[in-house]
Each structure stands twice: as structure tokens, then as C-alpha cells.
Design an enzyme around this catalytic site. Structure first.
Site, PDB file in Angstrom:
ATOM      1  N   HIS A  75      45.779  29.633  47.790  1.00 58.81           N
ATOM      2  CA  HIS A  75      44.807  30.566  48.362  1.00 58.81           C
ATOM      3  C   HIS A  75      43.409  30.003  48.175  1.00 58.81           C
ATOM      4  CE1 HIS A  75      47.412  34.486  48.084  1.00 58.81           C
ATOM      5  NE2 HIS A  75      48.010  33.510  48.748  1.00 58.81           N
ATOM      6  N   TYR A 204      41.030  42.706  45.873  1.00 53.53           N
ATOM      7  CA  TYR A 204      40.606  43.486  44.710  1.00 53.53           C
ATOM      8  C   TYR A 204      39.769  44.638  45.253  1.00 53.53           C
ATOM      9  CZ  TYR A 204      41.717  39.696  41.374  1.00 53.53           C
ATOM     10  OH  TYR A 204      42.345  38.758  40.595  1.00 53.53           O
ATOM     11  N   PRO A 296      43.652  41.687  32.667  1.00 54.56           N
ATOM     12  CA  PRO A 296      44.212  40.855  33.745  1.00 54.56           C
ATOM     13  C   PRO A 296      43.340  40.713  34.984  1.00 54.56           C
ATOM     14  CG  PRO A 296      45.316  42.988  33.657  1.00 54.56           C
ATOM     15  CD  PRO A 296      44.410  42.926  32.468  1.00 54.56           C
ATOM     16  N   LYS A 300      43.253  35.285  33.989  1.00 56.14           N
ATOM     17  CA  LYS A 300      43.001  34.119  33.130  1.00 56.14           C
ATOM     18  C   LYS A 300      44.035  33.895  32.023  1.00 56.14           C
ATOM     19  CE  LYS A 300      39.396  32.319  34.915  1.00 56.14           C
ATOM     20  NZ  LYS A 300      40.181  32.049  36.119  1.00 56.14           N
ATOM     21  N   TYR A 388      36.647  31.997  38.739  1.00 56.04           N
ATOM     22  CA  TYR A 388      37.984  32.437  39.155  1.00 56.04           C
ATOM     23  C   TYR A 388      38.921  31.234  39.338  1.00 56.04           C
ATOM     24  CZ  TYR A 388      41.440  35.536  41.230  1.00 56.04           C
ATOM     25  OH  TYR A 388      42.578  36.264  41.459  1.00 56.04           O
TER      26      TYR A 388
HETATM   27  C1  PHB Z   1      49.314  39.073  40.084  1.00 58.82           C
HETATM   28  O1  PHB Z   1      49.600  38.588  41.193  1.00 58.82           O
HETATM   29  O2  PHB Z   1      50.183  39.467  39.300  1.00 58.82           O
HETATM   30  C2  PHB Z   1      47.881  39.165  39.682  1.00 58.82           C
HETATM   31  C3  PHB Z   1      46.901  38.707  40.543  1.00 58.82           C
HETATM   32  C4  PHB Z   1      45.570  38.793  40.161  1.00 58.82           C
HETATM   33  C5  PHB Z   1      45.227  39.358  38.953  1.00 58.82           C
HETATM   34  C6  PHB Z   1      46.213  39.835  38.101  1.00 58.82           C
HETATM   35  C7  PHB Z   1      47.545  39.745  38.464  1.00 58.82           C
HETATM   36  O3  PHB Z   1      43.918  39.463  38.609  1.00 58.82           O
END
Ligand code: PHB
Ligand code: APR
Length: 394
Positions: A75, A204, A296, A300, A388
Site C-alpha cells: 500500500h 482511519y 495499535p 508499530k 507510518y
Molecule cells: C490491521 O490490519 O490489523 C491493522 C491496521 C492498522 C492498524 C492496526 C491494525 O493501525
């Protein structure tokens, strides 16, 4: 008591312990990995899924990336959604071509277990009563029960890769450890759904009802999260309730929404920031979640664990090939620098994207202004993007 010897005794077969064992193998250093849970449990545990470029490179260098190359999804960007609109952050363009790869942590674990079994080196599941001893001597020991017998493993070094609830960190006397901790007043309800992803990249979202995240595992499986109470019971969330909330929090005015499908798995996790300093006590070295936890939101946790064991494996290689201890002595300080950088970023992402009951009207307006600044400023987007995708492993 059955006695055995190894160079590095590794407690825990999560991503940290397994990758450490594999890197040591590639350096010709022997190790024994001890895991308290069953192999099935370790493989089936659905966890995070975002791999930084450094983690992908490490897996490639360690020759465990065949399936990752085939099934991992690169991505180049992510979306930030608020106020009914989605805004794309082109991370690759902002960071000179760096990107993330979506590949489940349990798939990483599966590949590493296969690699370990391929080497014939010991990996024991379902060990009990693990304890670490003589940590300030040149020959620390791990005692454990396995297969109905008591065992003692004498090592040169013990690697505590046993996660947040493991026994290694707590074997360090309290006066030698400084703990930094922050708990958040919310948790995430995580859902795995048999539904094709409707966005090619992660979304997000901050909605008045709270945070939501759209992620994926494959062209047929969506992974989604909802902000909830930290002690929420996942069983109180029916499939209909989950989808209604996800659609409310994620849908944007351009008509985008997640596709609905059968829910395969659900669970609630609390959110915390945690750092134990230093990451070493005598001949015990902590790595991964045993030493630090990040919320989460910044994705990271797995990547920090991988950076730790890369550094530890290189330091142990220097010890065995040239009797040099400088890299081992620098292990904790270097790891803590990376950890605190990730702590700051994860805390920032979390506070920018979650609603808290204690928020004042001022907090809400400030949060909105933060998001508007983020998506309107190339400098702000670059700051998010470079953290990120992750700084190169050092
Ligand atoms: C996930 O795909 O499990 C995932 C993706 C982004 C995050 C946390 C978990 O910030
Ligand atoms: N003896 C042996 N094994 C143990 C013990 C013990 N006393 N206690 C815990 N373990 C095992 C756990 O069962 C688990 O398999 O140690 C392993 C630790 O693995 P993880 O918790 O996955 O931690 P780590 O390898 O550091 O990986 C960090 O995991 O929690 C996620 O988001 C986090 O992605 C990050 C990653």
C-alpha cells in the site's frame, strides 16, 4: 532434572522470538525456543497486519519472504476520514518511495515456524512453569517443565521475547527497572469479515461516535476495528450491531462504505502505552512486547519487535565472531530511542483519532483543527508518512 546447553535461550515464540531464532540460525548461533501455548494457538491468533518496509526487508534478507512476496499487499497510501470526507495521504510520494505491506502477523508467525522446523533446531510448544535464573552470571539458566519432565537449560544469553504478560520482565528486580505507562479510556473491537475490501488502502476514521478503522487481509477478507469501552464484552456486539456501527462511522459522502459479510471472528483489546527501561538485566535481554507496548493506531508493535531482534541478533553475532560486547551494551539505548519515537507517534495518532468522554468542547475543536491541518499541509502529511512507513532499521 534434565540438563541441556545452548548459546541463546529464547522465551516466547511470537514474531520476536521466532525471528530472533531464525536470524541466529543464519549467523550459525544455536538457540532453543520455548513457548507456553500450543502451535495451533500461536498460528491462529489474529493480530496486527501492517509491515513497515524495514520488516519486509528483514524477512527478505532472512529468506522467509516467499509467501509474503506472493500474498502481501503493498500500500502506497492511507486514507484519513472525518467530517464525512476521505483524504488520501500518498506516503510513497512523500517519503521517496517507501510503503507498507499488509500481511497478517499470524502469517508471519506461520512462515517463521515453518522456517524453524526446516532448520531442525529446537522449538518446544506447551512448556510450563518457565523461570529464568542466574541472570547476573555468565551462564544464566531457564528451568521449565515439558513432556512430563523438569528441564534446566544453561545459556550464554537469555532473550525475553515472551510478550507483555511473560515472566522475563518480572524476573528483573523492581529497583533495576523504570516503567513508563499510560492506559487509554477505550479499547478496540476487532472484527474479521468474509467481505471483499471496497477500498484498496486503509481508512482511519474519526466520527462523532468514535474511531473506526478499515483494513484487510486478502482480496476476500476485510479487517475492521471500532473504538469501544476497554472492558466491553465482544458478545454484546451482534453482527447487525457491528455492521450498523461500522457503516455509520466509516461511510463517506462520496458514497464509499465497507462491504458487509459474515463475521468470522471478533474480540476486544484494551489500549496502552508502556515502556520498561532498560531492556537488559545482566545476561537477560528483553525484546518486543516484553519491553514495550504501543496502542495499535500507529501499527508499530510488530515492527518494533522486528527491529529489536534484528539489533539483538547482530549484537550476538559480534559477540560470538569477534568477542566484542559494544553492540550488546548499546542494545537497550538504541532500542529505547526507536521505542520512544514510536511511542510518540502512536500516542499522537491515537489522540488525534479517538473520542474520549472527558473531551471538552475545546478538545473537540482542537482535534478537528489538527485533522484539517494534517490533510491540508504537505509538511504535516510528510510527518505522518515518514513515521507510518517507519524509519530504516538501525
Ligand atoms: C490491521 O490490519 O490489523 C491493522 C491496521 C492498522 C492498524 C492496526 C491494525 O493501525
Ligand atoms: N513461557 C513461554 N512463552 C511465553 C510465556 C512463558 N512464561 N509467556 C508468554 N509466552 C509466549 C506467548 O504465548 C506468545 O506466544 O510468548 C509469546 C510472545 O509473543 P507476542 O505476544 O506476539 O509478542 P512479540 O513476539 O514481542 O510480538 C509483538 O505482538 O502483541 C503483538 O502487537 C504486538 O505486533 C506486536 C507483536
Amino acid at each position: 532434572m534434565r540438563s541441556a546447553r545452548t548459546q541463546v535461550g529464547i522465551v516466547g515464540a511470537g514474531p520476536a522470538g521466532l525471528m530472533l531464532g531464525h536470524l541466529l540460525h543464519l549467523h550459525g548461533i544455536d538457540s532453543v525456543i520455548l513457548e507456553s501455548r500450543s502451535r495451533e494457538h500461536v498460528i491462529e491468533r489474529v493480530r496486527a497486519g501492517v509491515l513497515e518496509q524495514g520488516t519486509v526487508d528483514l524477512m527478505s534478507d532472512a529468506r522467509v519472504a516467499d509467501r509474503l512476496r506472493r500474498e502481501g499487499m503493498r500500500h502506497d497510501g492511507i486514507h484519513i476520514a472525518f467530517g464525512g470526507a476521505r483524504h488520501r495521504i500518498d506516503m510513497a510520494e512523500l517519503t521517496g518511495g517507501r510503503a507498507i505491506t499488509i500481511y497478517g502477523q499470524n502469517e508471519v508467525v506461520k512462515d517463521l515456524i515453518d522456517a524453524r522446523l526446516g532448520t531442525g533446531r529446537p522449538l518446544h510448544f506447551e512448556v510450563d512453569a518457565v523461570g529464568v535464573h542466574d541472570l547476573l552470571t555468565p551462564h544464566p539458566k531457564i528451568r521449565f517443565d515439558h513432556g512430563g519432565a523438569a528441564h534446566e537449560l544453561t545459556c550464554d544469553v537469555v532473550a525475553g521475547c515472551d510478550g507483555f504478560h511473560g515472566i522475563c520482565r518480572s524476573a528483573i528486580p523492581a529497583e533495576h527497572l523504570r516503567i513508563y505507562e499510560r492506559e487509554y479510556p477505550f479499547g478496540w473491537l476487532g472484527v474479521l469479515a468474509a467481505a471483499p475490501p471496497t477500498s484498496e488502502e486503509l481508512v482511519y476514521s474519526l466520527h462523532d461516535r468514535g474511531f473506526a478503522l478499515f483494513s484487510m487481509r486478502s482480496p476476500a477478507i476485510t479487517r475492521l476495528y471500532l473504538q469501544c469501552a476497554p472492558d466491553e464484552n465482544a458478545d454484546d456486539w451482534s453482527d447487525d450491531r457491528i455492521w450498523a456501527e461500522l457503516i455509520t462511522r466509516l461511510s463517506t459522502a462520496d458514497g464509499w462504505a465497507p462491504a458487509v459479510g459474515p463475521i468470522l471472528q471478533k474480540g476486544v483489546t484494551g489500549m496502552r502505552s508502556f515502556v520498561a527501561e532498560p531492556m537488559r538485566y545482566g545476561r537477560l535481554f528483553l525484546a518486543g512486547d516484553a519491553a514495550h507496548i504501543v496502542p495499535p493506531t500507529g501499527a508499530k508493535g510488530l515492527n518494533l519487535a522486528m527491529a529489536d531482534v534484528r539489533r539483538l541478533a547482530d549484537a550476538l553475532d559480534a559477540l560470538y565472531t569477534s568477542r566484542r560486547e559494544d553492540a550488546l551494551n548499546a542494545y537497550s539505548d538504541r532500542g529505547l530511542r526507536r521505542t520512544w519515537r514510536a511511542q510518540r507517534f502512536s500516542w499522537w495518532m491515537t489522540s488525534m483519532l479517538h473520542r474520549s468522554e472527558s473531551d471538552t468542547p475545546f478538545d473537540r475543536r482542537r482535534q478537528h483543527a489538527e485533522l484539517e491541518y494534517l490533510v491540508g499541509s504537505r509538511a504535516a502529511m510528510t510527518s505522518l508518512a515518514e513515521n507510518y512507513v517507519g524509519v530504516p532499521f538501525d
